[in-house]
Design a protein around this motif. Sequence first.
Motif, PDB file in Angstrom:
ATOM      1  N   LEU A 124       0.735  -1.135   0.278  1.00  0.00           N
ATOM      2  CA  LEU A 124       0.012  -0.047   0.157  1.00  0.00           C
ATOM      3  C   LEU A 124       0.994   1.351   0.134  1.00  0.00           C
ATOM      4  O   LEU A 124       1.995   1.408   0.420  1.00  0.00           O
ATOM      5  CB  LEU A 124      -0.986  -0.148   1.218  1.00  0.00           C
ATOM      6  CG  LEU A 124      -1.760  -1.306   1.508  1.00  0.00           C
ATOM      7  CD1 LEU A 124      -2.627  -1.300   2.591  1.00  0.00           C
ATOM      8  CD2 LEU A 124      -2.817  -1.101  -0.010  1.00  0.00           C
ATOM      9  N   PRO A 125       0.265   2.410  -0.535  1.00  0.00           N
ATOM     10  CA  PRO A 125       1.109   3.747  -0.463  1.00  0.00           C
ATOM     11  C   PRO A 125       1.761   3.979   1.006  1.00  0.00           C
ATOM     12  O   PRO A 125       0.877   3.752   1.656  1.00  0.00           O
ATOM     13  CB  PRO A 125       0.074   4.529  -0.951  1.00  0.00           C
ATOM     14  CG  PRO A 125      -0.842   3.872  -1.643  1.00  0.00           C
ATOM     15  CD  PRO A 125      -1.067   2.598  -1.110  1.00  0.00           C
ATOM     16  N   PHE A 126       2.726   4.605   0.818  1.00  0.00           N
ATOM     17  CA  PHE A 126       3.305   5.005   2.153  1.00  0.00           C
ATOM     18  C   PHE A 126       3.137   6.521   2.437  1.00  0.00           C
ATOM     19  O   PHE A 126       3.872   7.366   2.100  1.00  0.00           O
ATOM     20  CB  PHE A 126       4.930   4.852   2.322  1.00  0.00           C
ATOM     21  CG  PHE A 126       5.630   4.760   3.556  1.00  0.00           C
ATOM     22  CD1 PHE A 126       5.601   3.479   4.211  1.00  0.00           C
ATOM     23  CD2 PHE A 126       6.374   5.769   4.057  1.00  0.00           C
ATOM     24  CE1 PHE A 126       6.235   3.723   5.307  1.00  0.00           C
ATOM     25  CE2 PHE A 126       6.857   5.980   5.130  1.00  0.00           C
ATOM     26  CZ  PHE A 126       6.885   4.795   6.068  1.00  0.00           C
ATOM     27  N   TYR A 127       2.057   6.896   3.124  1.00  0.00           N
ATOM     28  CA  TYR A 127       1.512   8.065   3.383  1.00  0.00           C
ATOM     29  C   TYR A 127       1.960   8.630   4.610  1.00  0.00           C
ATOM     30  O   TYR A 127       1.834   7.694   5.716  1.00  0.00           O
ATOM     31  CB  TYR A 127       0.170   8.102   3.341  1.00  0.00           C
ATOM     32  CG  TYR A 127      -0.364   8.102   1.753  1.00  0.00           C
ATOM     33  CD1 TYR A 127      -0.216   8.923   0.978  1.00  0.00           C
ATOM     34  CD2 TYR A 127      -1.298   7.042   1.764  1.00  0.00           C
ATOM     35  CE1 TYR A 127      -0.695   8.836  -0.305  1.00  0.00           C
ATOM     36  CE2 TYR A 127      -1.705   6.727   0.427  1.00  0.00           C
ATOM     37  CZ  TYR A 127      -1.735   7.710  -0.777  1.00  0.00           C
ATOM     38  OH  TYR A 127      -2.046   7.331  -1.965  1.00  0.00           O
ATOM     39  N   ARG A 128       2.729   9.702   4.874  1.00  0.00           N
ATOM     40  CA  ARG A 128       3.048  10.114   6.057  1.00  0.00           C
ATOM     41  C   ARG A 128       2.565  11.745   6.276  1.00  0.00           C
ATOM     42  O   ARG A 128       2.446  12.385   5.341  1.00  0.00           O
ATOM     43  CB  ARG A 128       4.598  10.187   6.424  1.00  0.00           C
ATOM     44  CG  ARG A 128       5.179   8.739   6.429  1.00  0.00           C
ATOM     45  CD  ARG A 128       6.731   8.819   6.563  1.00  0.00           C
ATOM     46  NE  ARG A 128       7.142   9.525   7.611  1.00  0.00           N
ATOM     47  CZ  ARG A 128       8.343   9.878   7.921  1.00  0.00           C
ATOM     48  NH1 ARG A 128       9.212   9.583   6.977  1.00  0.00           N
ATOM     49  NH2 ARG A 128       8.837  10.257   9.023  1.00  0.00           N
ATOM     50  N   ALA A 129       2.111  11.788   7.563  1.00  0.00           N
ATOM     51  CA  ALA A 129       1.665  13.163   7.784  1.00  0.00           C
ATOM     52  C   ALA A 129       1.746  13.664   9.529  1.00  0.00           C
ATOM     53  O   ALA A 129       2.184  12.567  10.156  1.00  0.00           O
ATOM     54  CB  ALA A 129       0.027  13.261   7.314  1.00  0.00           C
ATOM     55  N   LYS A 130       1.334  14.716   9.652  1.00  0.00           N
ATOM     56  CA  LYS A 130       1.505  15.143  11.019  1.00  0.00           C
ATOM     57  C   LYS A 130       0.089  15.096  11.966  1.00  0.00           C
ATOM     58  O   LYS A 130      -0.688  15.831  11.323  1.00  0.00           O
ATOM     59  CB  LYS A 130       1.906  16.735  11.048  1.00  0.00           C
ATOM     60  CG  LYS A 130       2.202  16.980  12.627  1.00  0.00           C
ATOM     61  CD  LYS A 130       3.225  16.383  13.204  1.00  0.00           C
ATOM     62  CE  LYS A 130       3.573  16.867  14.561  1.00  0.00           C
ATOM     63  NZ  LYS A 130       4.731  16.222  15.392  1.00  0.00           N
TER      64      LYS A 130
END
Length: 690
Positions: A557-563
């Motif tokens: 799956l896509p590797f989404y990073r956020a705060k």
Amino acid sequence: MARPAMASTVKAYAVPLALFLLGLYYQLVVLPRAFPSSHYEVLGIKRYSSVGEVKDAYEKLSSKWNSGEEVPSTADFLKIRYAYELLTYPSWKRDYDIYGIDEQLHVLTEVKEQHGGDSFSHIDLPLLNASASDYNDYAFNVITSKDFPSIFKDSKPWLIQVYSDGSYRCAQFSNAWKRIAALMDGIANTGMVELAEVQLATYLAERKPTGQFYFRRGLPSFIAFPTGCKTADCIIRFDGELSVDAVADWFATTVLNLPRIFYYTKESLGKDFLAKTAPHKVKVILFSKTGERATPFVRQISKDYRAYASFAFILWQEEEAALWWNTFEVDSAPAIVFLKDPGVKPIVYHGSFNNSRFSEVMEQHKEQELPQLRSSTSMELGCDARGYSRAGSDTKIWYCIILAGRQSQELNKMRETMRRVQEILSSVGGSDTAETDQSLAPLISAFGNKRLTFAWLDGEAQERYCSFYLFSETIFETCGRRRDMTDIPRIIIVRYNRNTTAENIKVDRKPQNIWSALQEEVDPAAQLVVRYNGSEEIPEILKWASEIIKDGDTKDLPFYRAKTPELVPEDTDPIWSRGAQSIRSKSVGLKHWMRNILAGYSGYVGDPRIGPSLLLAALMSFGTIWLVRSQQPARPRQSDRPSESSIEVETRQRQRERARKLSKKDRPSSITDVEPKDAYQALLSDSDSE
């Protein structure tokens, strides 16, 4: 006129006169009472004489009585006999000589009242019973001067009792002290110092202005060394009533700074405790049969677990037994009840609890069946992109199923549903997965390996956090303040994926601009959020969660990073501890405060420097006032001075005359001037006169 002058003089010298009278009263009345004749003076010997000298003095007096040379009065005989018995008993003599302790003086008054008119030969001797102060198995953990420096190696606070082997009060308090020491087990150290350890006892004693060592409340005396205190400058002294409850409460409140646990009645329990306790906390209700306040170790545990639970006490009464059985299934006291999620059956423990047992049970039941996701529990639950899963830091992928919604009946219903989901997974977790539905295998495996956690989120208190995961046009139905009567709890599953490769690569470089700096402020773990849109049926929820976990574990799956927004810190203080420090305990109440003031006054009332200081202050005040008054100029009498009004009138008249003269001098000619010298008056014609 002499009377007003005398009144003003008396008024001017009122303060020095009052100081003089006060100093005179202190010297003639107060000071003699503060220094009554000692027992040595009664026997006619010098102070601090030896026991042998005391016996010799008494034998000389008794020989005169027996021979009939002197016949003492009953009062004189009692004083002499009392002094003899006191000063010939070693421990009593030591306590009297060094610390001024004379706790048996009431015996003298009682015998006087009993044999007031009798001859001294009819008085039963001895007056003092020394054997009454002998007791066994009293002193334990006795601290000596040699041991004292080493007791502070432990970080726990200390409660020390100063006692004497010859003290009646200490002997009577021995069982109470054992009870106090048992209550302090696990939270504080306890020890005893005997007055025979003169160096250590005088170090712990107070000192009068005259230099004599003393204990303000007598013996036993309780002294506390708080955590980090290693000298006498920071010790705290107990000045309350001698009882187990008072000493334990003083130490727990003043020294340990522990919160209180209040008692509730059947009428106030619901509205004042259950209704006001935070919804995420476990309610712990302790039933007491005696009505005593919470012990120190119970209060310590309530402080340690204040982020998880709230505590209350109930006084057990037989007439209310049916009510408590129907409500909590409590049939006797002492007992402890744990109330968790709405609709969950209370957990009841009967019998007494010690420190270790209560801590063990509290750790077992500190969380609700479906814990709340909060700032203080997110890391522990593994529902935080900055932390790790409950399975450990080596786990790369883990999940958190979150039920979000506002406080409502709908939320409580869904919380019960999610608890049923947990129970099903717990029950099948130990069984063979082949015997269960294979479609649930990923879900069961993740839950058994602690890669899956269940929690609920307060959508109103955590509006930003809720909106971050449930952003949609219908978000107001779940997150934020209630706008209408619609409350729809929603279930989401968050997949956390930690990029271990990126963690191992540490690049030490500075961001080039603000935008690059903001991009670097992201959570270590990537998140993928899926919202549940199915029915409230448990099988459907299980199937949906299992499919999400299966895809999350197998697919790239896509590797989404956020705060992720910070969780809002909630009030973790129990409802009963918010004003605990402002509530005076039994040992520091108003009555006790006034008694401390009087006790402090009594400690200085025998200071021989007070009287001369008052007289000196009076003399200096007299001299200062006389000097100031003698240097003032004499003022004329009121009858010899003109009134202010007449002076003002004369001054104004002089000013007008001066102004008038100045206005007429060198005035230019005009028709209003005086008549010129060459001027004449024209006569009127006859026609005019006619």
